[in-house]
Design a protein around this motif. Structure first.
Motif, mmCIF file in Angstrom:
data_model
loop_
_atom_site.group_PDB
_atom_site.id
_atom_site.type_symbol
_atom_site.label_atom_id
_atom_site.label_comp_id
_atom_site.label_asym_id
_atom_site.label_seq_id
_atom_site.Cartn_x
_atom_site.Cartn_y
_atom_site.Cartn_z
ATOM 1 N N VAL A 214 0.862 -1.177 0.000
ATOM 2 C CA VAL A 214 0.000 0.000 0.000
ATOM 3 C C VAL A 214 0.902 1.232 0.000
ATOM 4 C CG1 VAL A 214 -1.943 1.133 1.140
ATOM 5 C CG2 VAL A 214 -1.685 -1.339 1.307
ATOM 6 N N GLY A 215 1.638 1.400 -1.092
ATOM 7 C CA GLY A 215 2.574 2.512 -1.234
ATOM 8 C C GLY A 215 2.896 2.746 -2.688
ATOM 9 N N ASN A 216 3.770 3.681 -2.954
ATOM 10 C CA ASN A 216 3.989 4.157 -4.317
ATOM 11 C C ASN A 216 5.055 3.383 -5.085
ATOM 12 O OD1 ASN A 216 2.066 6.056 -3.750
ATOM 13 N ND2 ASN A 216 3.493 7.738 -3.464
ATOM 14 N N ALA A 217 6.304 3.698 -4.833
ATOM 15 C CA ALA A 217 7.384 3.212 -5.690
ATOM 16 C C ALA A 217 7.656 1.720 -5.528
ATOM 17 C CB ALA A 217 8.662 4.006 -5.416
ATOM 18 N N TYR A 218 7.173 1.120 -4.438
ATOM 19 C CA TYR A 218 7.543 -0.268 -4.191
ATOM 20 C C TYR A 218 6.465 -1.282 -4.564
ATOM 21 C CZ TYR A 218 5.042 0.614 0.268
ATOM 22 O OH TYR A 218 4.118 0.961 1.229
ATOM 23 N N SER A 219 5.299 -0.847 -4.984
ATOM 24 C CA SER A 219 4.220 -1.809 -5.233
ATOM 25 C C SER A 219 4.592 -2.804 -6.334
ATOM 26 C CB SER A 219 2.920 -1.083 -5.582
ATOM 27 O OG SER A 219 3.051 -0.324 -6.769
ATOM 28 N N GLN A 220 5.190 -2.316 -7.407
ATOM 29 C CA GLN A 220 5.549 -3.217 -8.507
ATOM 30 C C GLN A 220 6.604 -4.229 -8.078
ATOM 31 O OE1 GLN A 220 6.186 -1.392 -12.346
ATOM 32 N NE2 GLN A 220 7.614 -2.959 -12.991
ATOM 33 N N ALA A 221 7.606 -3.784 -7.322
ATOM 34 C CA ALA A 221 8.668 -4.686 -6.877
ATOM 35 C C ALA A 221 8.114 -5.761 -5.941
ATOM 36 C CB ALA A 221 9.769 -3.892 -6.188
ATOM 37 N N VAL A 222 7.204 -5.388 -5.055
ATOM 38 C CA VAL A 222 6.603 -6.356 -4.145
ATOM 39 C C VAL A 222 5.772 -7.375 -4.923
ATOM 40 C CG1 VAL A 222 4.908 -6.648 -2.291
ATOM 41 C CG2 VAL A 222 6.624 -4.830 -2.139
ATOM 42 N N ILE A 223 5.020 -6.905 -5.897
ATOM 43 C CA ILE A 223 4.219 -7.818 -6.710
ATOM 44 C C ILE A 223 5.102 -8.813 -7.452
ATOM 45 C CG2 ILE A 223 2.737 -7.929 -8.761
ATOM 46 C CD1 ILE A 223 1.463 -5.283 -7.783
#
Length: 318
Positions: free
Chosen positions: A212-221
């Motif tokens: 639930v944040g900006n720059a890291y959502s893609q990396a976490v996914i």
């Protein structure tokens, strides 16, 4: 010479009211947008930039943007440069710009300022707020339904994010046995800390991890997909990043919200203050559902969203 001067005066009397009418009813000249960080790789910023491009297309006007604008002096300089380019609608794509914009209205009274998720009242400054509690609730229902280990992790930024309480309630409504673990990055763009939290959740046996944040959502996914862990997209429809593992996405249609505000500014009905958006406006939605989600549950949650739009009541409030 006297006849020529009289003609010029009469010409100006006839023409100037027409020019004034045009100006009064076409208020948007050019638009500018400030970003707190870089656009690329940041789902929140990318959506904001798409909104700026949509304004450019909708009004056939010039648009300008600046990245990594956070400090007061940088904000002042950027606004001054925008104004020199004929910009009279300036958007700060974050909640940190509000107080700076209020101060700048004294220097640039001809400019209207917009920023996100704030609580300031000023006739020349408008805050666009997403009421994301229900968004979190319905996302939580999906996570609670699909978790097999009953261990769900949320990588958030700040405790005040309204979607967090909603998410917790949604998980518990759908799966009372589930445990929800929430940890905080304390910076919208801290990718390194987000991945540290992700690894801790993975070791704890969570099988649904939600950024639930900006720059890291893609990396976490992407990390979740590699580890065969389910996740949810945030802000944008992010299922295409990992189609097998993104259950759905909690979407805020920032592009449509910005165009809507620009239209109202152009029509001279944007009066400052606070505007809120939810499912009722179709500016918040859930994204594409994963094929692994049971069809009956998908219908259940779709009907619950429609009922919420009609009654303003979440399922546990009925």
């Amino acid at each position: 010479m006297k006849k020529q001067l009289t003609f010029i005066v009469l010409f100006m009397i006839i023409i100037l009211p027409g020019c004034s009418y045009f100006s009064d009813h076409n208020n948007l000249l050019n638009a500018g947008m400030l970003f707190e960080s870089e656009i690329e790789g940041n789902a929140w910023n990318e959506k904001g930039y798409d909104g700026l491009l949509a304004i450019e297309k909708e009004f056939n006007t010039n648009v300008f943007y600046k990245e990594n604008v956070q400090k007061e002096n940088d904000i002042i300089q950027a606004v001054d440069e925008f104004v020199n380019e004929g910009v009279n609608l300036i958007i700060g794509h974050g909640n940190s710009y509000g107080h700076h914009f209020v101060d700048l209205t004294k220097t640039y009274p001809e400019v209207h300022f917009i920023y996100m998720n704030g609580d300031l009242y000023n006739p020349k400054v408008t805050s666009l707020n997403f009421d994301s509690n229900a968004m979190g609730f319905f996302g939580g229902m999906v996570a609670g339904e699909m978790s097999k280990s009953d261990e769900i992790g949320v990588i958030a930024v700040f405790s005040w994010q309204p979607e967090l309480e909603g998410f917790y309630e949604g998980v518990k409504y759908q799966n009372p046995d589930a445990e929800i673990h929430i940890d905080f990055v304390n910076d919208w763009d801290d990718l390194e800390q987000a991945m540290i939290i992700y690894d801790e959740f993975l070791k704890a046996g969570t099988d649904v991890v939600v950024p639930v944040g900006n720059a890291y959502s893609q990396a976490v996914i992407q990390a979740a997909a590699a580890d065969d862990v389910y996740t949810l997209g945030y802000v944008a429809d992010q299922q295409k990043i990992a189609p097998e593992h993104v259950l759905t996405s909690m979407i805020q249609d920032i592009e449509a919200v910005y165009v809507n505000a620009a239209e109202d500014f152009n029509d001279e009905v944007l009066m400052g203050g606070i505007r809120s958006y939810d499912f009722h406006d179709d500016f918040i939605t859930l994204g594409t559902f994963n094929e692994k989600i049971d069809g009956n549950f998908e219908r259940e949650i779709t009907e619950a969203i429609e009922e919420y739009k009609e009654t303003n009541l979440l399922p546990f409030e009925k």
